[in-house]
Design an enzyme around this catalytic site. Structure first.
Site, PDB file in Angstrom:
ATOM      1  CG  HIS A  21     -11.887  -6.114  66.621  1.00 49.36           C
ATOM      2  ND1 HIS A  21     -12.789  -5.124  67.319  1.00 49.36           N
ATOM      3  CD2 HIS A  21     -12.473  -6.594  65.721  1.00 49.36           C
ATOM      4  CE1 HIS A  21     -13.867  -5.154  66.303  1.00 49.36           C
ATOM      5  NE2 HIS A  21     -13.525  -5.823  65.431  1.00 49.36           N
ATOM      6  N   GLY A  36     -21.146  -8.026  55.192  1.00 47.56           N
ATOM      7  CA  GLY A  36     -19.593  -7.379  55.525  1.00 47.56           C
ATOM      8  C   GLY A  36     -18.771  -8.374  55.323  1.00 47.56           C
ATOM      9  N   GLY A  79     -14.797  -7.901  54.874  1.00 41.89           N
ATOM     10  CA  GLY A  79     -13.835  -7.376  55.623  1.00 41.89           C
ATOM     11  C   GLY A  79     -13.280  -8.115  56.551  1.00 41.89           C
ATOM     12  CD  GLN A  80      -9.923  -6.787  61.770  1.00 40.83           C
ATOM     13  OE1 GLN A  80      -8.501  -6.403  61.675  1.00 40.83           O
ATOM     14  NE2 GLN A  80     -10.901  -6.335  62.409  1.00 40.83           N
ATOM     15  CG  ASP A  81     -14.418  -7.923  62.700  1.00 41.28           C
ATOM     16  OD1 ASP A  81     -13.188  -7.579  62.649  1.00 41.28           O
ATOM     17  OD2 ASP A  81     -15.076  -7.083  63.514  1.00 41.28           O
ATOM     18  CB  SER A 112     -14.916  -0.584  59.588  1.00 39.87           C
ATOM     19  OG  SER A 112     -13.985  -0.708  58.755  1.00 39.87           O
ATOM     20  CD  GLU A 167     -15.627   5.561  68.434  1.00 37.70           C
ATOM     21  OE1 GLU A 167     -16.271   6.597  68.433  1.00 37.70           O
ATOM     22  OE2 GLU A 167     -14.353   5.503  68.326  1.00 37.70           O
ATOM     23  CE1 TYR A 224     -18.484   2.291  62.728  1.00 35.33           C
ATOM     24  CE2 TYR A 224     -17.857   2.497  64.998  1.00 35.33           C
ATOM     25  CZ  TYR A 224     -18.017   1.909  63.995  1.00 35.33           C
ATOM     26  OH  TYR A 224     -17.891   0.519  63.956  1.00 35.33           O
ATOM     27  CG  LEU A 243     -20.139  -9.010  60.882  1.00 40.16           C
ATOM     28  CD1 LEU A 243     -18.592  -9.822  60.732  1.00 40.16           C
ATOM     29  CD2 LEU A 243     -20.207  -8.801  62.258  1.00 40.16           C
ATOM     30  CG  LEU A 298     -27.563  -4.008  55.019  1.00 41.00           C
ATOM     31  CD1 LEU A 298     -28.074  -5.291  55.373  1.00 41.00           C
ATOM     32  CD2 LEU A 298     -26.521  -3.742  55.898  1.00 41.00           C
ATOM     33  CB  SER A 341     -18.599   0.105  68.089  1.00 37.04           C
ATOM     34  OG  SER A 341     -17.488   0.749  68.161  1.00 37.04           O
TER      35      SER A 341
END
Length: 330
Positions: free
Chosen positions: A176, A8, A11-13, A81, A124, A146, A77, A56, A122
Site C-alpha cells: 500500500h 510508528g 511513518g506513512q501508515d 518497512s 510477506e 521481515y 505499526l 519499544l 503483512s
C-alpha cells in the site's frame, strides 16, 4: 473522547492513521524513539497530537508510556518497512517486528488488558504461497527475515487472544502506497522518476524486473481498515488488499503516460536491480472478509493511485526538501 496510541506514528501508515482517528474525534498519542525530533509526515497534525518517548524494546519505558497515555486502542505499526533491507539488518528487523509486538502485548497485559490492540501484519507472511489469492486461512510460509518476524508477531497476537482473551487483531496488509513513502519503494521511485524526467531534471529511470507483479493499493484506504477492525464486536484477522495484481511494466507505463511521455524512451533495465531468489510470486490478497465483516471498500484503484503519486512528485519538485519519511517507520 476515545484515546488511541500509535507506534510508528511518524511513518506513512502511522501519520495517515492519526489523521483518520482525529477525524473520528480521538485523542491521539504517538510513541516515538527517544532523541528523534523531526516528523515531516505529521506536520499537518503535530499541534493536535501528543508524542510520547519510549523504546519499544525497553519493557519498563514502554509500560510507563502506555500507562501515561491511557489509550483505549493501541495500533502497533512500528517496524522496519523496507523488506529488502531486512536481509541487511535481520537482527534489528526481528527485534522491532517480532519482539516489539510481544513487548507491547506484555505492556498491555500489565497496564490494562481491556485495551484493544491492532498489529500490522503483512502479505510477506505468506512468502511463496501454494494458492492464490490468499485468504486469512492461507498457511504461512515466509521466506524473508521481515516475513519471518511478521509471522512471529502474527502468531503471538493469536496466542494472547487465545490465552488472555485480548481484543487483538492482525491486519494482513498487502503493498500500500502514498506520496509519504520514501524513494526506495518502487511505486514512489517510478513516480518520482517520471515527474523528474518530465521536468528535465533527470535523464533516465533504472529498474529491474519489469514483469514482477504486486497487489498495490492506496495507504489511505488501508489505514481505514485498521480502525474498522478495532470497532467490531469480536476480534479477528483480516486480509486488506486490492484483490488484483499489476506488473512493474504497467506501473511504469501508467506513470509516464501521466506526464505525456513514452516510457520506452526513458527507462533502462539493469539486471543488478532484480531481487532474484528474494522475488516473491503470486502474492494477491482476497479482501472478501474485510469487505463483508468490516464494510471496508477501497476508494482508489491502481490507475488513480499511480496518478496520485506522480502528481504529488510533480508538486514536490517545486519545493527544496523532500518530505518523505525514512524507511524505518517507528
Amino acid at each position: 473522547m476515545k484515546r488511541a496510541l500509535i507506534t510508528g506514528i511518524g511513518g506513512q501508515d502511522g501519520s495517515l492513521l492519526a489523521e483518520v482517528l482525529l477525524e473520528h474525534g480521538y485523542d491521539v498519542s504517538g510513541l516515538v524513539r527517544p532523541g528523534a525530533d523531526h516528523y515531516p509526515n505529521l506536520d499537518a497534525v503535530l499541534d493536535r497530537i501528543e508524542l510520547v518517548e519510549a523504546d519499544l524494546l525497553d519493557q519498563g519505558s514502554l509500560t510507563t508510556a502506555l500507562a501515561a497515555a491511557a489509550p483505549a486502542e493501541v495500533y502497533n505499526l512500528a517496524a522496519p518497512s523496507f523488506v529488502p533491507a531486512s536481509w541487511e539488518r535481520p537482527v534489528e528487523t526481528a527485534g522491532f517486528a517480532a519482539v516489539g509486538a510481544t513487548s507491547m502485548l506484555e505492556a498491555i497485559r500489565a497496564v490494562d488488558p481491556s485495551i484493544r490492540f491492532y498489529q500490522a501484519s503483512s502479505s510477506e507472511i505468506f512468502g511463496e504461497p501454494l494458492d492464490s489469492p490468499q485468504t486469512e486461512s492461507t498457511p504461512l510460509n515466509p521466506v524473508t527475515p521481515y516475513g519471518v518476524a511478521k509471522a512471529y508477531a502474527h502468531f503471538i497476537v493469536h496466542s494472547y487472544r487465545r490465552q488472555y482473551g485480548f481484543f487483538a487483531c492482525s491486519g494482513i496488509l498487502y503493498n500500500h502506497e502514498s506520496p509519504r513513502r520514501p524513494l526506495e519503494f518502487l511505486p514512489r521511485k517510478v513516480a518520482h522518476g517520471a515527474a523528474a524526467i518530465s521536468r528535465g531534471l533527470e535523464q533516465e529511470l533504472v529498474l529491474g524486473d519489469l514483469d514482477a507483479r504486486r497487489d498495490w493499493g492506496y495507504a489511505g484506504d488501508y489505514v481505514r481498515a485498521m480502525w474498522l477492525m478495532l470497532q467490531q464486536a469480536e476480534p479477528g484477522d483480516y486480509v486488506v488488499a486490492s484483490g488484483e495484481d499489476h506488473s512493474v511494466r504497467e506501473l511504469v507505463e501508467c506513470a509516464f503516460a501521466r506526464v505525456g511521455l513514452d516510457w520506452h524512451d526513458h527507462v533502462r533495465v539493469d539486471p543488478a536491480f532484480e531481487r532474484g531468489a528474494a522475488e516473491l510470486h503470486r502474492l494477491v490478497g482476497d479482501p472478501t472478509r474485510a469487505q463483508e465483516r468490516l464494510g471496508w471498500r477501497r476508494e482508489i484503484g491502481f490507475e488513480q493511485l499511480v496518478h496520485l503519486l506522480v502528481d504529488a512528485d510533480l508538486e514536490r519538485l517545486h519545493t527544496p526538501a523532500d518530505g518523505a519519511a525514512t524507511s524505518m517507520e517507528r
